[in-house]
Design an enzyme around this catalytic site. Structure first.
Site, PDB file in Angstrom:
ATOM      1  N   ILE A 129       0.929  -0.617   0.120  1.00  0.00           N
ATOM      2  CA  ILE A 129      -0.026   0.188   0.077  1.00  0.00           C
ATOM      3  C   ILE A 129       0.952   1.090   0.058  1.00  0.00           C
ATOM      4  O   ILE A 129       2.044   1.516   1.342  1.00  0.00           O
ATOM      5  CB  ILE A 129      -0.862  -0.006   1.214  1.00  0.00           C
ATOM      6  CG1 ILE A 129      -2.247   1.376   1.369  1.00  0.00           C
ATOM      7  CG2 ILE A 129      -0.532   0.017   2.187  1.00  0.00           C
ATOM      8  CD1 ILE A 129      -2.781   1.072   2.116  1.00  0.00           C
ATOM      9  N   SER A 130       0.739   2.165  -1.246  1.00  0.00           N
ATOM     10  CA  SER A 130       1.823   3.238  -1.298  1.00  0.00           C
ATOM     11  C   SER A 130       2.106   4.027   0.119  1.00  0.00           C
ATOM     12  O   SER A 130       0.438   4.029   1.052  1.00  0.00           O
ATOM     13  CB  SER A 130       1.759   4.070  -2.170  1.00  0.00           C
ATOM     14  OG  SER A 130       1.688   3.293  -3.421  1.00  0.00           O
ATOM     15  N   GLN A 131       2.177   4.412   0.110  1.00  0.00           N
ATOM     16  CA  GLN A 131       3.354   5.285   0.948  1.00  0.00           C
ATOM     17  C   GLN A 131       2.238   7.083   1.171  1.00  0.00           C
ATOM     18  O   GLN A 131       1.850   7.429  -0.180  1.00  0.00           O
ATOM     19  CB  GLN A 131       4.076   6.876   0.968  1.00  0.00           C
ATOM     20  CG  GLN A 131       4.541   7.242   2.185  1.00  0.00           C
ATOM     21  CD  GLN A 131       6.398   8.470   1.508  1.00  0.00           C
ATOM     22  OE1 GLN A 131       6.599   7.695   0.370  1.00  0.00           O
ATOM     23  NE2 GLN A 131       6.326   9.023   1.986  1.00  0.00           N
TER      24      GLN A 131
END
Length: 228
Positions: A76-78
């Site tokens: 899950i992206s920053q």
């Protein structure tokens, strides 16, 4: 300032301790401090329960400004990167119809679905898409359609799109995706090798050419073809 933000149901907003609203408020403040300017994007992330998109063992880290594993070699992206990509997509106006390549946990998709009228998202890993669809149902989203397919192929049956966003990095932008972008559409994607990636934005000039801008260094999982 009016905001085109679809409200999430109250049941989706609950959390306590490290997942409380106070933790989300701190994350929103951090994004603003770090240069995110679009108030609509910050408000959506402030209200969105990011802990619902990751394994319970990682809930205590849900509102850190960092990427987290979601299984199958994906992340899950920053939050800052999600905010920056969303902001870049919205900068010249709200696109009516958006295609996302790489559903993953569904977090970026839900951020976008809160801000645009129609969102289409494609994921090549069936188990990830199954989990994301469950989250979409829990959040009561009605303006989002998902598909299990090779993301490099896009969603030609629904083209053209006013905007396309990629959440994985390839050496180049697949031609099939550019072909599905409207003549004045916007595409935001990480491009490059695993060791050196740049976030780019491409804007159609209406005449068949694209203006390309570099928006800064990023780090994403590789863009893969086929179905997992």
């Amino acid at each position: 300032m009016s905001m085109n933000v679809h409200p999430l149901p109250p049941s989706a907003l609950k959390g306590e301790g490290m997942t409380s609203q106070r933790a989300r408020d701190r994350l929103a403040s951090k994004l603003k401090e770090d240069g995110i300017k679009d108030a609509r994007v910050i408000e959506v992330i402030r209200n969105l329960p990011r802990h619902h998109f990751i394994d319970q063992a990682l809930h205590s880290r849900a509102y850190e400004n960092t990427a987290l594993p979601i299984g199958h070699g994906q992340t899950i992206s920053q939050p800052w990167v999600v905010a920056r990509m969303t902001e870049a997509l919205l900068e010249f106006g709200v696109p009516q119809k958006v295609l996302e390549i790489g559903t993953g946990s569904g977090y970026q998709a839900v951020v976008l679905a809160a801000l645009v009228p129609q969102l289409y998202t494609v994921e090549r890993i069936e188990e990830l898409l199954r989990q994301a669809r469950r989250r979409f149902r829990q959040l009561g989203l009605t303006n989002l359609r998902s598909r299990h397919d090779d993301g490099k192929l896009g969603w030609p049956d629904e083209a053209p799109f006013d905007a396309i966003i990629l959440t994985a990095a390839g050496d180049t932008i697949p031609t099939q995706l550019l072909d599905q972008l409207s003549p004045t559409g916007v595409l935001v994607a990480p491009v490059g090798s695993p060791s050196h990636q740049t976030l780019i934005r491409m804007r159609g000039d209406g005449q068949g050419d694209f203006l390309q801008e570099e928006l800064g260094p990023v780090s994403f999982v590789p863009l893969l073809g086929g179905i997992g």
